[in-house]
Design a protein around this motif. Structure first.
Motif, mmCIF file in Angstrom:
data_model
loop_
_atom_site.group_PDB
_atom_site.id
_atom_site.type_symbol
_atom_site.label_atom_id
_atom_site.label_comp_id
_atom_site.label_asym_id
_atom_site.label_seq_id
_atom_site.Cartn_x
_atom_site.Cartn_y
_atom_site.Cartn_z
ATOM 1 N N THR A 1 -20.001 3.078 -5.851
ATOM 2 C CA THR A 1 -19.018 2.563 -4.900
ATOM 3 C C THR A 1 -19.398 1.165 -4.453
ATOM 4 O O THR A 1 -18.568 0.237 -4.455
ATOM 5 C CB THR A 1 -18.928 3.488 -3.666
ATOM 6 O OG1 THR A 1 -18.548 4.792 -4.079
ATOM 7 C CG2 THR A 1 -17.918 2.960 -2.657
ATOM 8 N N LEU B 1 -17.416 -2.417 -5.095
ATOM 9 C CA LEU B 1 -16.951 -3.210 -3.958
ATOM 10 C C LEU B 1 -17.527 -4.624 -4.008
ATOM 11 O O LEU B 1 -16.822 -5.601 -3.741
ATOM 12 C CB LEU B 1 -17.334 -2.528 -2.646
ATOM 13 C CG LEU B 1 -16.565 -1.247 -2.319
ATOM 14 C CD1 LEU B 1 -17.165 -0.562 -1.086
ATOM 15 C CD2 LEU B 1 -15.087 -1.539 -2.085
ATOM 16 N N SER C 1 -16.225 6.769 -4.116
ATOM 17 C CA SER C 1 -16.587 7.203 -2.766
ATOM 18 C C SER C 1 -16.207 8.661 -2.547
ATOM 19 O O SER C 1 -16.965 9.421 -1.931
ATOM 20 C CB SER C 1 -15.906 6.306 -1.727
ATOM 21 O OG SER C 1 -16.221 6.701 -0.415
ATOM 22 N N ARG C 2 -15.042 9.055 -3.042
ATOM 23 C CA ARG C 2 -14.629 10.456 -2.920
ATOM 24 C C ARG C 2 -15.579 11.382 -3.661
ATOM 25 O O ARG C 2 -15.776 12.535 -3.265
ATOM 26 C CB ARG C 2 -13.210 10.634 -3.474
ATOM 27 C CG ARG C 2 -12.121 9.957 -2.660
ATOM 28 C CD ARG C 2 -10.764 10.222 -3.281
ATOM 29 N NE ARG C 2 -9.712 9.499 -2.603
ATOM 30 C CZ ARG C 2 -8.422 9.518 -2.953
ATOM 31 N NH1 ARG C 2 -8.053 10.276 -3.991
ATOM 32 N NH2 ARG C 2 -7.521 8.826 -2.300
ATOM 33 N N GLU D 1 0.851 -1.194 0.000
ATOM 34 C CA GLU D 1 0.000 0.000 0.000
ATOM 35 C C GLU D 1 0.887 1.244 0.000
ATOM 36 O O GLU D 1 1.228 1.785 1.041
ATOM 37 C CB GLU D 1 -0.937 -0.020 1.211
ATOM 38 C CG GLU D 1 -1.932 -1.178 1.163
ATOM 39 C CD GLU D 1 -2.974 -1.108 2.255
ATOM 40 O OE1 GLU D 1 -3.257 0.006 2.730
ATOM 41 O OE2 GLU D 1 -3.497 -2.168 2.632
ATOM 42 N N SER E 1 -14.127 -1.430 3.462
ATOM 43 C CA SER E 1 -14.701 -0.310 2.723
ATOM 44 C C SER E 1 -16.210 -0.467 2.569
ATOM 45 O O SER E 1 -16.962 0.501 2.721
ATOM 46 C CB SER E 1 -14.035 -0.202 1.340
ATOM 47 O OG SER E 1 -12.665 0.083 1.465
ATOM 48 N N ARG E 2 -16.651 -1.692 2.284
ATOM 49 C CA ARG E 2 -18.087 -1.898 2.103
ATOM 50 C C ARG E 2 -18.835 -1.694 3.408
ATOM 51 O O ARG E 2 -19.939 -1.127 3.430
ATOM 52 C CB ARG E 2 -18.367 -3.293 1.534
ATOM 53 C CG ARG E 2 -19.815 -3.469 1.059
ATOM 54 C CD ARG E 2 -20.023 -4.788 0.357
ATOM 55 N NE ARG E 2 -19.925 -5.924 1.269
ATOM 56 C CZ ARG E 2 -20.151 -7.188 0.916
ATOM 57 N NH1 ARG E 2 -20.470 -7.477 -0.346
ATOM 58 N NH2 ARG E 2 -20.030 -8.171 1.785
ATOM 59 N N HIS F 1 -13.078 3.221 -4.344
ATOM 60 C CA HIS F 1 -12.585 4.265 -3.448
ATOM 61 C C HIS F 1 -12.696 5.646 -4.100
ATOM 62 O O HIS F 1 -12.995 6.641 -3.424
ATOM 63 C CB HIS F 1 -11.128 3.975 -3.069
ATOM 64 C CG HIS F 1 -10.974 2.787 -2.173
ATOM 65 N ND1 HIS F 1 -9.765 2.154 -1.970
ATOM 66 C CD2 HIS F 1 -11.868 2.107 -1.419
ATOM 67 C CE1 HIS F 1 -9.932 1.139 -1.132
ATOM 68 N NE2 HIS F 1 -11.197 1.095 -0.791
ATOM 69 N N THR F 2 -12.457 5.695 -5.421
ATOM 70 C CA THR F 2 -12.555 6.976 -6.124
ATOM 71 C C THR F 2 -14.007 7.425 -6.223
ATOM 72 O O THR F 2 -14.316 8.608 -6.028
ATOM 73 C CB THR F 2 -11.937 6.857 -7.530
ATOM 74 O OG1 THR F 2 -10.643 6.262 -7.426
ATOM 75 C CG2 THR F 2 -11.793 8.222 -8.166
ATOM 76 N N ARG G 1 -9.596 -5.481 2.581
ATOM 77 C CA ARG G 1 -9.804 -4.070 2.270
ATOM 78 C C ARG G 1 -11.209 -3.782 1.756
ATOM 79 O O ARG G 1 -11.842 -2.792 2.150
ATOM 80 C CB ARG G 1 -8.761 -3.603 1.242
ATOM 81 C CG ARG G 1 -7.355 -3.461 1.819
ATOM 82 C CD ARG G 1 -6.375 -3.000 0.773
ATOM 83 N NE ARG G 1 -5.953 -4.082 -0.104
ATOM 84 C CZ ARG G 1 -5.098 -3.930 -1.120
ATOM 85 N NH1 ARG G 1 -4.608 -2.742 -1.397
ATOM 86 N NH2 ARG G 1 -4.740 -4.957 -1.868
ATOM 87 N N LEU H 1 -11.657 -2.262 -6.751
ATOM 88 C CA LEU H 1 -11.483 -1.691 -5.413
ATOM 89 C C LEU H 1 -11.012 -0.244 -5.503
ATOM 90 O O LEU H 1 -11.544 0.646 -4.814
ATOM 91 C CB LEU H 1 -10.480 -2.531 -4.616
ATOM 92 C CG LEU H 1 -10.163 -2.055 -3.192
ATOM 93 C CD1 LEU H 1 -11.406 -2.124 -2.309
ATOM 94 C CD2 LEU H 1 -9.039 -2.889 -2.587
ATOM 95 N N TYR H 2 -10.021 0.018 -6.360
ATOM 96 C CA TYR H 2 -9.523 1.382 -6.519
ATOM 97 C C TYR H 2 -10.609 2.305 -7.073
ATOM 98 O O TYR H 2 -10.751 3.449 -6.640
ATOM 99 C CB TYR H 2 -8.304 1.402 -7.446
ATOM 100 C CG TYR H 2 -7.027 0.882 -6.836
ATOM 101 C CD1 TYR H 2 -6.880 0.736 -5.467
ATOM 102 C CD2 TYR H 2 -5.943 0.525 -7.639
ATOM 103 C CE1 TYR H 2 -5.705 0.261 -4.913
ATOM 104 C CE2 TYR H 2 -4.752 0.050 -7.094
ATOM 105 C CZ TYR H 2 -4.650 -0.080 -5.725
ATOM 106 O OH TYR H 2 -3.485 -0.552 -5.186
#
Length: 335
Positions: free
Chosen positions: A266, A270, A258-259, A184, A286-287, A255-256, A282, A251-252
């Motif tokens: 999102t 996930l 989500s922002r 990471e 996140s979920r 996360h984006t 991870r 996954l990436y």
């Protein structure tokens, strides 16, 4: 060699104490093991390693470590781990560095045990950081990956070296493999360059090869750190087009999203990431956070409890307070 059971017990106890950062206690246990079985070279080699790796650098501590390594080699002239430890100490010795001696010791270690992966790792690191001898470093990292294919740092370091040598495609593939295995790091930390410089390099790489999936993943990461999430989503989406079965890219992208407050997207990403790779912490974390934001507290608790049960090491590594979060959420459920 017939092992002394009592000595072995102290030897194993010392290893556990090193992991618990009880270094003086570990050295005491190794000393007791040596007293019980003074002819076992591995006990001296391990005590030398603990002294050289964990005690504060001083001439006294280094001399004690050298004495242990030398005695191990006297007992067994082909004690590979003793040559490894002594070579590493010669490389790092603040008081009497001996680079030629380090290389000679590492060579002897490989001669005695060609499968001792730590020697290749140590020598590759030296060639990379101090000699800038990248072809030699690559040769050693190739062996390290072959011998220990589950080590994510070997993939990361091999990728860095390949990239430096101009083998961009394989270099990026190695780096993304390391990310998939759990590394990471931001792109700037991977390359020790600014995100903007890396972004320019990745732009050039993509212009030359528009189907290099790994380049889009890493450029998407750069855009994320440069706070350009819409561009990051575009790159992750392109990477998914090139390989719809890569859980990491979902996954990436999640996360984006989500922002960007795209909660439904999102959650969709996930879910797909978990479907492709159920063995990851991870995405569950996140979920769970997304479910909590949506007011789906029972589902959040379920994901968090899954992580606590199956991935306790990930909780410790990220200093997550999931047990407290779960208790708080369960209290909310009870009203």
């Amino acid at each position: 060699m017939i092992l002394n059971e009592a000595a072995e017990a102290y030897f194993e106890s010392a290893k556990l104490k090193v992991k618990a950062n009880k270094i003086k206690d570990a050295i005491q246990d190794l000393t007791k093991a040596i007293e019980l079985d003074p002819n076992n070279p591995l006990y001296y080699a391990e005590r030398g390693r603990v002294r050289s790796d964990y005690l504060a650098p001083s001439q006294k501590n280094n001399q004690a470590a050298y004495a242990d390594f030398n005695h191990a080699i006297t007992l067994d002239p082909c004690c590979a781990v003793a040559y490894l430890g002594r070579g590493s100490l010669k490389r790092s010795d603040l008081f009497e560095k001996d680079i030629d001696g380090a290389l000679a010791d590492w060579g002897k270690a490989i001669h005695c045990d060609p499968n001792l992966v730590e020697v290749y790792e140590a020598r590759a690191s030296f060639y990379t950081l101090e000699k800038r001898a990248f072809p030699r470093a690559l040769a050693d990292y190739m062996e390290a990956v072959r011998l220990k294919p589950g080590n994510r740092l070997n993939y990361l370091n091999r990728g860095r070296v390949r990239y430096r040598l101009g083998d961009v495609e394989n270099g990026l593939k190695d780096i993304v493999m390391a990310l998939q295995m759990g590394v990471e790091l931001s792109p700037s930390m991977i390359w020790n360059k600014s995100d903007k410089i890396i972004l320019a390099e990745l732009d050039s790489i993509i212009q030359a090869n528009s189907n290099l999936r790994e380049a889009y993943i890493l450029r998407g990461m750069c855009y994320g750190f440069l706070k350009e999430p819409h561009r990051a989503v575009d790159d992750f989406s392109r990477a998914i087009e090139l390989n719809p079965d890569d859980w990491l890219t979902y996954l990436y992208r999640a996360h984006t999203h989500s922002r960007l407050e795209n909660i439904e997207q999102t959650l969709t990403d996930l879910n797909r990431s978990i479907e492709l790779n159920p063995q990851q912490a991870r995405a569950y974390i996140s979920r769970g956070m997304v479910f909590n934001r949506m007011g789906e507290i029972a589902k959040a608790v379920q994901d968090f409890e899954f992580v606590v049960e199956h991935y306790p090491k990930d909780i410790d590594a990220h200093d997550l307070k999931l047990p407290k979060v779960i208790a708080k959420l369960k209290k909310a459920l009870e009203g």
